[in-house]
Motif scaffolding. Structure first.
Motif, PDB file in Angstrom:
ATOM      1  N   CYS A  33       0.863  -0.819  -0.160  1.00 48.97           N
ATOM      2  CA  CYS A  33       0.251   0.226  -0.146  1.00 48.97           C
ATOM      3  C   CYS A  33       0.866   0.913  -0.098  1.00 48.97           C
ATOM      4  O   CYS A  33       1.838   1.221   1.321  1.00 48.97           O
ATOM      5  CB  CYS A  33      -0.879  -0.006   0.829  1.00 48.97           C
ATOM      6  SG  CYS A  33      -2.597  -1.295   0.731  1.00 48.97           S
ATOM      7  N   HIS A  34       0.218   2.039  -1.159  1.00 47.41           N
ATOM      8  CA  HIS A  34       1.352   3.262  -1.225  1.00 47.41           C
ATOM      9  C   HIS A  34       1.214   4.793  -0.394  1.00 47.41           C
ATOM     10  O   HIS A  34       0.219   4.396   0.336  1.00 47.41           O
ATOM     11  CB  HIS A  34       1.507   3.718  -2.884  1.00 47.41           C
ATOM     12  CG  HIS A  34       0.148   4.319  -2.949  1.00 47.41           C
ATOM     13  ND1 HIS A  34      -0.437   5.468  -2.569  1.00 47.41           N
ATOM     14  CD2 HIS A  34      -0.923   3.674  -3.895  1.00 47.41           C
ATOM     15  CE1 HIS A  34      -1.842   5.936  -2.892  1.00 47.41           C
ATOM     16  NE2 HIS A  34      -2.161   4.599  -3.928  1.00 47.41           N
ATOM     17  N   TYR A  38       0.945   8.663  -4.180  1.00 47.04           N
ATOM     18  CA  TYR A  38       1.502   7.931  -5.150  1.00 47.04           C
ATOM     19  C   TYR A  38       0.804   7.378  -5.848  1.00 47.04           C
ATOM     20  O   TYR A  38      -0.854   7.942  -5.816  1.00 47.04           O
ATOM     21  CB  TYR A  38       2.007   7.124  -4.780  1.00 47.04           C
ATOM     22  CG  TYR A  38       3.412   7.060  -4.137  1.00 47.04           C
ATOM     23  CD1 TYR A  38       4.633   6.333  -4.516  1.00 47.04           C
ATOM     24  CD2 TYR A  38       3.765   7.253  -3.438  1.00 47.04           C
ATOM     25  CE1 TYR A  38       6.399   6.425  -4.060  1.00 47.04           C
ATOM     26  CE2 TYR A  38       5.215   7.265  -2.749  1.00 47.04           C
ATOM     27  CZ  TYR A  38       6.220   7.383  -3.097  1.00 47.04           C
ATOM     28  OH  TYR A  38       7.313   7.535  -2.504  1.00 47.04           O
ATOM     29  N   SER A  40      -0.151   3.912  -8.017  1.00 44.72           N
ATOM     30  CA  SER A  40      -0.185   2.259  -7.744  1.00 44.72           C
ATOM     31  C   SER A  40       1.297   1.766  -8.516  1.00 44.72           C
ATOM     32  O   SER A  40       1.889   1.393  -8.329  1.00 44.72           O
ATOM     33  CB  SER A  40      -0.852   1.284  -7.381  1.00 44.72           C
ATOM     34  OG  SER A  40      -1.688   1.230  -9.001  1.00 44.72           O
ATOM     35  N   PHE A  43       5.078   3.862  -7.912  1.00 48.40           N
ATOM     36  CA  PHE A  43       5.021   2.948  -6.235  1.00 48.40           C
ATOM     37  C   PHE A  43       5.436   1.487  -6.273  1.00 48.40           C
ATOM     38  O   PHE A  43       6.535   0.683  -5.824  1.00 48.40           O
ATOM     39  CB  PHE A  43       3.314   2.844  -5.335  1.00 48.40           C
ATOM     40  CG  PHE A  43       4.048   1.640  -3.920  1.00 48.40           C
ATOM     41  CD1 PHE A  43       5.077   3.225  -3.554  1.00 48.40           C
ATOM     42  CD2 PHE A  43       3.466   1.086  -3.409  1.00 48.40           C
ATOM     43  CE1 PHE A  43       5.130   2.714  -1.960  1.00 48.40           C
ATOM     44  CE2 PHE A  43       4.083   0.893  -1.856  1.00 48.40           C
ATOM     45  CZ  PHE A  43       4.570   1.436  -1.666  1.00 48.40           C
ATOM     46  N   TYR A  46       9.536   0.481  -6.876  1.00 51.28           N
ATOM     47  CA  TYR A  46      10.604   0.321  -5.537  1.00 51.28           C
ATOM     48  C   TYR A  46      10.503  -1.454  -5.340  1.00 51.28           C
ATOM     49  O   TYR A  46      11.701  -2.085  -4.389  1.00 51.28           O
ATOM     50  CB  TYR A  46       9.417   0.804  -4.085  1.00 51.28           C
ATOM     51  CG  TYR A  46       9.898   2.236  -4.480  1.00 51.28           C
ATOM     52  CD1 TYR A  46      11.010   3.019  -4.292  1.00 51.28           C
ATOM     53  CD2 TYR A  46       8.568   2.834  -4.274  1.00 51.28           C
ATOM     54  CE1 TYR A  46      11.075   4.443  -4.139  1.00 51.28           C
ATOM     55  CE2 TYR A  46       8.922   4.692  -4.770  1.00 51.28           C
ATOM     56  CZ  TYR A  46      10.484   5.089  -4.601  1.00 51.28           C
ATOM     57  OH  TYR A  46      10.078   6.435  -4.695  1.00 51.28           O
ATOM     58  N   ALA A  59      -0.360  -3.903  -6.225  1.00 53.55           N
ATOM     59  CA  ALA A  59      -0.164  -3.319  -5.248  1.00 53.55           C
ATOM     60  C   ALA A  59      -1.667  -1.874  -5.723  1.00 53.55           C
ATOM     61  O   ALA A  59      -2.333  -1.859  -6.591  1.00 53.55           O
ATOM     62  CB  ALA A  59       0.811  -1.762  -5.688  1.00 53.55           C
ATOM     63  N   GLN A  61      -4.796   1.105  -5.434  1.00 52.37           N
ATOM     64  CA  GLN A  61      -4.845   2.259  -5.667  1.00 52.37           C
ATOM     65  C   GLN A  61      -5.342   3.105  -4.720  1.00 52.37           C
ATOM     66  O   GLN A  61      -5.925   2.572  -4.896  1.00 52.37           O
ATOM     67  CB  GLN A  61      -5.054   2.550  -7.419  1.00 52.37           C
ATOM     68  CG  GLN A  61      -4.976   3.969  -7.597  1.00 52.37           C
ATOM     69  CD  GLN A  61      -4.261   5.010  -7.864  1.00 52.37           C
ATOM     70  OE1 GLN A  61      -2.985   4.618  -8.626  1.00 52.37           O
ATOM     71  NE2 GLN A  61      -4.463   6.089  -6.599  1.00 52.37           N
ATOM     72  N   TYR A 116       3.451   1.630   3.422  1.00 50.19           N
ATOM     73  CA  TYR A 116       4.670   2.477   3.017  1.00 50.19           C
ATOM     74  C   TYR A 116       3.635   4.062   3.483  1.00 50.19           C
ATOM     75  O   TYR A 116       2.989   4.612   3.304  1.00 50.19           O
ATOM     76  CB  TYR A 116       4.961   2.277   2.000  1.00 50.19           C
ATOM     77  CG  TYR A 116       6.143   3.844   2.055  1.00 50.19           C
ATOM     78  CD1 TYR A 116       7.015   3.992   2.621  1.00 50.19           C
ATOM     79  CD2 TYR A 116       5.265   5.189   1.395  1.00 50.19           C
ATOM     80  CE1 TYR A 116       7.906   5.697   2.822  1.00 50.19           C
ATOM     81  CE2 TYR A 116       6.340   6.466   1.085  1.00 50.19           C
ATOM     82  CZ  TYR A 116       7.855   6.416   1.674  1.00 50.19           C
ATOM     83  OH  TYR A 116       8.312   7.526   2.005  1.00 50.19           O
ATOM     84  N   VAL A 204      11.380   4.802   0.576  1.00 45.84           N
ATOM     85  CA  VAL A 204      11.170   4.285   0.610  1.00 45.84           C
ATOM     86  C   VAL A 204      12.152   3.326   0.319  1.00 45.84           C
ATOM     87  O   VAL A 204      13.548   3.461  -0.658  1.00 45.84           O
ATOM     88  CB  VAL A 204      10.333   2.971  -0.747  1.00 45.84           C
ATOM     89  CG1 VAL A 204      10.556   1.287  -0.958  1.00 45.84           C
ATOM     90  CG2 VAL A 204       8.928   3.825  -0.499  1.00 45.84           C
TER      91      VAL A 204
END
Length: 214
Positions: A33-34, A38, A40, A43, A46, A59, A61, A116, A204
Motif C-alpha cells: 500500500c503506497h 503516489y 500504484s 509505486f 520500488y 499494489a 490504488q 508505506y 522507500v
C-alpha cells in the motif's frame, strides 16, 4: 441555512497494479500500500529488484486522486483523511476484499503485507479486520492506527514476522514520534517485532525490502 448531509451506496470501479506473473514458481505474494501522493503503477518500481520468478507484487490504488502542488501537473492519491474516516475505511476494506477475491491468493504462498507512510494505516486495519495470516508485515515510515490493540493480532501464528522500518532523518518522524511508534509496535507484536532504522529521509528502502524477500 438548512442543509442536510445524506448518504447513498453505489458501485464504484477502481484500478490496481501488479508486477511479475503469479505462477507455481512464485514464493512470495506482496500486497503493498503506497503513501500519499503516489499512484500504484509508479509505486511498483520500488519492488523491481525482487526476483521476478519468486515474487508477485499487488499494489492497490488509493481512490481519492488529486493534482499535486505546486505545478498541479502530476496526479497523486490519498487513502484516508479525518473526514468520515470510518465509512471511508469500510470502502477501502471492500475494495481490498475485491482484489483478494480476484487474485485468488492461496495459502501455499508467503503473503507479505507492506504499508508505506499513509499506507501503513490501511494495510494494518485490513490485516486486523480480516485477520489475515501473513509471513511478514512491514510497517514502513508510517503511523500505526491508534485504535488497534494486541487482541486484534492474537490470531497470528508464531511464524509471522513484523518489521518496523524508518529513516533516521525522516522529515515527518521526529525522535518522539519514532519512540511512540516503536512502543506501539512492541505492544502490538511483542517478540515477533524487529526494528530497522536506516540512514535516510522519508523514502522507500528498496534494499531492505529485498532482504525481507529472501
Amino acid at each position: 441555512m438548512n442543509s442536510t448531509e445524506k448518504e447513498i451506496s453505489y458501485t464504484a470501479t477502481n484500478s490496481y497494479s501488479t508486477l511479475n506473473t503469479l505462477s507455481n514458481q512464485t514464493k512470495n505474494i506482496w500486497f503493498v500500500c503506497h503513501g500519499m501522493g503516489y499512484l500504484s503503477r509508479y509505486f511498483l518500481r520500488y519492488f523491481s529488484s525482487l526476483s521476478p520468478e519468486e515474487n508477485y507484487v499487488i499494489a492497490p490504488q488509493a481512490q481519492s486522486k488529486y493534482y499535486i502542488a505546486p505545478k498541479m501537473k502530476h496526479v497523486g492519491a490519498s487513502w484516508l483523511t479525518k473526514e468520515n474516516t470510518l465509512k471511508e475505511t469500510e470502502n477501502v476494506m471492500r475494495y481490498f476484499d475485491a482484489i483478494f477475491n480476484t487474485e485468488k491468493i492461496t495459502p501455499d504462498k508467503n503473503l507479505m503485507l507492506l504499508g508505506y507512510s499513509q499506507g501503513v494505516s490501511v494495510v494494518m486495519r485490513y490485516m486486523a479486520k480480516r485477520q489475515l495470516s501473513c509471513q511478514r508485515l512491514i510497517i514502513h515510515s508510517g503511523g500505526i492506527p491508534k485504535e488497534l490493540t494486541p487482541k486484534d493480532f492474537e490470531y497470528l501464528n508464531l511464524k509471522t514476522k513484523v518489521n518496523l522500518v524508518y529513516g533516521t532523518q525522516d522529515e515527518y518522524l521526529d525522535h518522539n514520534r519514532i519512540e511512540q511508534e516503536e512502543l506501539k509496535a512492541k505492544a502490538l507484536f511483542g517478540d515477533r517485532l524487529s526494528l530497522h532504522p536506516f540512514e535516510g529521509k522519508h523514502e522507500v528502502n528498496s534494499s531492505l525490502i529485498k532482504v525481507f524477500s529472501e
